[in-house]
Design an enzyme around this catalytic site. Structure first.
Site, PDB file in Angstrom:
ATOM      1  N   HIS A 206      58.674 -16.678  72.626  1.00 44.77           N
ATOM      2  CA  HIS A 206      58.219 -17.395  73.819  1.00 44.77           C
ATOM      3  C   HIS A 206      58.353 -18.909  73.687  1.00 44.77           C
ATOM      4  CE1 HIS A 206      54.714 -17.791  71.232  1.00 44.77           C
ATOM      5  NE2 HIS A 206      54.324 -18.793  71.985  1.00 44.77           N
TER       6      HIS A 206
HETATM    7  C1  UD1 Z   1      50.852 -21.224  75.028  1.00 39.48           C
HETATM    8  C2  UD1 Z   1      50.715 -22.246  73.901  1.00 39.48           C
HETATM    9  C3  UD1 Z   1      51.489 -21.766  72.685  1.00 39.48           C
HETATM   10  C4  UD1 Z   1      51.096 -20.370  72.290  1.00 39.48           C
HETATM   11  C5  UD1 Z   1      51.257 -19.453  73.505  1.00 39.48           C
HETATM   12  C6  UD1 Z   1      50.860 -18.030  73.213  1.00 39.48           C
HETATM   13  C7  UD1 Z   1      50.520 -24.578  74.629  1.00 39.48           C
HETATM   14  C8  UD1 Z   1      51.232 -25.869  74.705  1.00 39.48           C
HETATM   15  N1  UD1 Z   1      51.290 -23.539  74.279  1.00 39.48           N
HETATM   16  O1  UD1 Z   1      52.238 -21.182  75.394  1.00 39.48           O
HETATM   17  O2  UD1 Z   1      51.207 -22.632  71.600  1.00 39.48           O
HETATM   18  O3  UD1 Z   1      51.908 -19.938  71.227  1.00 39.48           O
HETATM   19  O4  UD1 Z   1      50.437 -19.970  74.562  1.00 39.48           O
HETATM   20  O5  UD1 Z   1      51.119 -17.216  74.312  1.00 39.48           O
HETATM   21  O6  UD1 Z   1      49.338 -24.532  74.862  1.00 39.48           O
HETATM   22  N2  UD1 Z   1      51.990 -17.498  82.284  1.00 39.48           N
HETATM   23  C9  UD1 Z   1      51.712 -16.379  83.027  1.00 39.48           C
HETATM   24  N3  UD1 Z   1      50.493 -15.782  82.860  1.00 39.48           N
HETATM   25  C10 UD1 Z   1      49.559 -16.250  82.009  1.00 39.48           C
HETATM   26  C11 UD1 Z   1      49.854 -17.402  81.262  1.00 39.48           C
HETATM   27  C12 UD1 Z   1      51.069 -18.016  81.398  1.00 39.48           C
HETATM   28  O7  UD1 Z   1      52.530 -15.922  83.811  1.00 39.48           O
HETATM   29  O8  UD1 Z   1      48.469 -15.649  81.902  1.00 39.48           O
HETATM   30  C13 UD1 Z   1      53.328 -18.135  82.422  1.00 39.48           C
HETATM   31  C14 UD1 Z   1      53.355 -19.228  83.468  1.00 39.48           C
HETATM   32  O9  UD1 Z   1      54.606 -19.232  84.056  1.00 39.48           O
HETATM   33  C15 UD1 Z   1      53.215 -20.490  82.632  1.00 39.48           C
HETATM   34  C16 UD1 Z   1      53.965 -20.105  81.380  1.00 39.48           C
HETATM   35  O10 UD1 Z   1      53.690 -18.723  81.188  1.00 39.48           O
HETATM   36  O11 UD1 Z   1      53.731 -21.608  83.256  1.00 39.48           O
HETATM   37  C17 UD1 Z   1      53.542 -20.870  80.167  1.00 39.48           C
HETATM   38  O12 UD1 Z   1      52.123 -20.762  79.946  1.00 39.48           O
HETATM   39  P1  UD1 Z   1      51.376 -21.882  79.085  1.00 39.48           P
HETATM   40  O13 UD1 Z   1      49.975 -21.530  78.883  1.00 39.48           O
HETATM   41  O14 UD1 Z   1      51.650 -23.236  79.688  1.00 39.48           O
HETATM   42  O15 UD1 Z   1      52.149 -21.861  77.711  1.00 39.48           O
HETATM   43  P2  UD1 Z   1      52.651 -20.616  76.809  1.00 39.48           P
HETATM   44  O16 UD1 Z   1      54.133 -20.615  76.819  1.00 39.48           O
HETATM   45  O17 UD1 Z   1      51.929 -19.370  77.123  1.00 39.48           O
END
Ligand code: UD1
Length: 363
Positions: A206
């Site tokens: 991811h």
């Molecule tokens: C976040 C953490 C990362 C961790 C990862 C585990 C930061 C900078 N990154 O990354 O260190 O390894 O979590 O999963 O905090 N989304 C959904 N549903 C959700 C959550 C996210 O669809 O419940 C999608 C959305 O499009 C969102 C994208 O995932 O924009 C990224 O989510 P985000 O929390 O910003 O970062 P992660 O890539 O999950």
């Protein structure tokens, strides 16, 4: 009475906060408020973990959701500040390296509330990773730095953090793994995915460095295509990765590989069972490098660096640059000559949260 706000927000936080909330509950003289920032909100990224791990419902959910780094971090800060002002804790405890970690540390610190960082001192020395920025900044403003990997002690010393702020406590994520290992054994995930133990590979990806650019992601998929000829590749897909595969036009490519299976993200117990019974894990996650070390399952980490070097020196982890031929070479080498199943890093034995609770009891 010591009042502590425990913060969690994203998937890898939940297995770290679970043993802390439990240990604080068992320790006399500590009162806790559990705050979920809502950084992760899909049931499969959040609620399922609360259920699997028996974490109590959060007292407060800030429901911030997704956004750019600045928007998400700022929104967490804006919503967390009034909670801290109203509860007036002695400590805010943050875990890991996600945006929720730095956002809540910053709020607490500016309000004069002490910050404790669990998993302090980890460094990848790669500032292109958002997590590295979160780790550096959180440690810089923490009053108590609770270290899981011996490298953390060296890193914090080099950065000039006074020894009295730093405690080597072990790994709370491993507390959760050891506590739940027997329950995970009972999971029926192998049957439901029609898999034979040790006859499949598990993948999780991811990180922006692996899944944001078509060239890198394609070259990883090229390796999977070859591995799929040997055995099924099970790739429970993070929502961010699934979206990118569609946007980068790689959906058909993924669908064309019959042995590449991409279920929705799994719960904690099912995923633990899936990892524990696999031939090999390919990942870019931080936590999985640690979990495979304890499970004694070989792990190829598709990154140029790791902030968790003990998983290489004492565990089953190996870094592999995300290029087709390098992935395949490491995979073949691994199958031909299983790596030494490794030792157990110090204090990764299930009592880290207990040590942390004792530290708070003595503050
Ligand atoms: C976040 C953490 C990362 C961790 C990862 C585990 C930061 C900078 N990154 O990354 O260190 O390894 O979590 O999963 O905090 N989304 C959904 N549903 C959700 C959550 C996210 O669809 O419940 C999608 C959305 O499009 C969102 C994208 O995932 O924009 C990224 O989510 P985000 O929390 O910003 O970062 P992660 O890539 O999950």
């Amino acid at each position: 009475m010591t009042k502590i706000i425990c913060v969690c927000g994203a998937r890898p936080n939940f297995m770290k906060i679970a043993p802390l909330v439990e240990a604080f509950g068992r320790t006399g003289g500590i009162e806790t408020l559990l705050v979920h920032t809502g950084q992760h909100y899909d049931a499969r990224m959040s609620k399922l973990f609360f259920e699997d791990l028996g974490i109590p419902e959060p007292d407060v959910n800030l429901e911030v959701g997704s956004g750019s780094h600045a928007v998400q971090t700022a929104e967490i800060m804006r919503r967390f500040e009034p909670v801290v002002m109203e509860y007036t804790p002695d400590w805010v405890v943050v875990v890991g390296d996600v945006n929720s970690t730095i956002a809540c540390s910053l709020v607490a610190s500016k309000l004069g509330v002490k910050v404790a960082h669990v998993e302090a001192g980890l460094r990848s020395f790669d500032r292109a990773m958002p997590e590295e920025i979160n780790r550096l900044l959180t440690d810089a403003i923490s009053d108590l730095l609770l270290v899981s990997d011996p490298s953390g002690l060296e890193n914090l010393k080099r950065e000039g953090v006074p020894d009295e702020k730093v405690h080597f406590v072990g790994n709370v994520m491993i507390d959760t793994l050891l506590k739940n290992r027997d329950r995970a054994e009972a999971s029926e995930i192998l049957e439901s995915l029609d898999l034979n133990a040790e006859k499949y590979v598990v993948v999780t990806l991811h990180r922006p460095s692996n899944v944001d650019h078509v060239r890198t992601l394609s070259s990883i998929l090229d390796a999977f295509e070859v591995i799929c000829r040997d055995m099924p590749v099970i790739f429970p897909m993070h929502p961010r990765t699934r979206k990118n595969i569609a946007t980068l036009g790689l959906g058909e490519r993924v669908d064309s590989m019959a042995a590449l299976r991409t279920p929705e993200p799994l719960g904690y117990l099912d995923f633990l069972k899936l990892m524990a019974s696999s031939a090999l894990v390919l990942t870019d996650s931080g936590g999985i490098q640690e979990e495979t070390t304890i499970l004694k399952v070989p792990c190829l980490t598709l990154r140029e660096n790791t902030e968790r070097p003990v998983t290489i020196t004492e565990g089953t982890n190996r870094l592999v640059s995300p290029k087709t031929e390098l992935i395949l070479a490491a995979y073949r080498e691994q199958l031909a000559r299983p790596i030494d199943s490794g030792r157990t890093p110090k204090f990764w034995e299930g009592r880290a949260a207990e040590r942390i609770a004792q530290i708070f009891a003595q503050q």
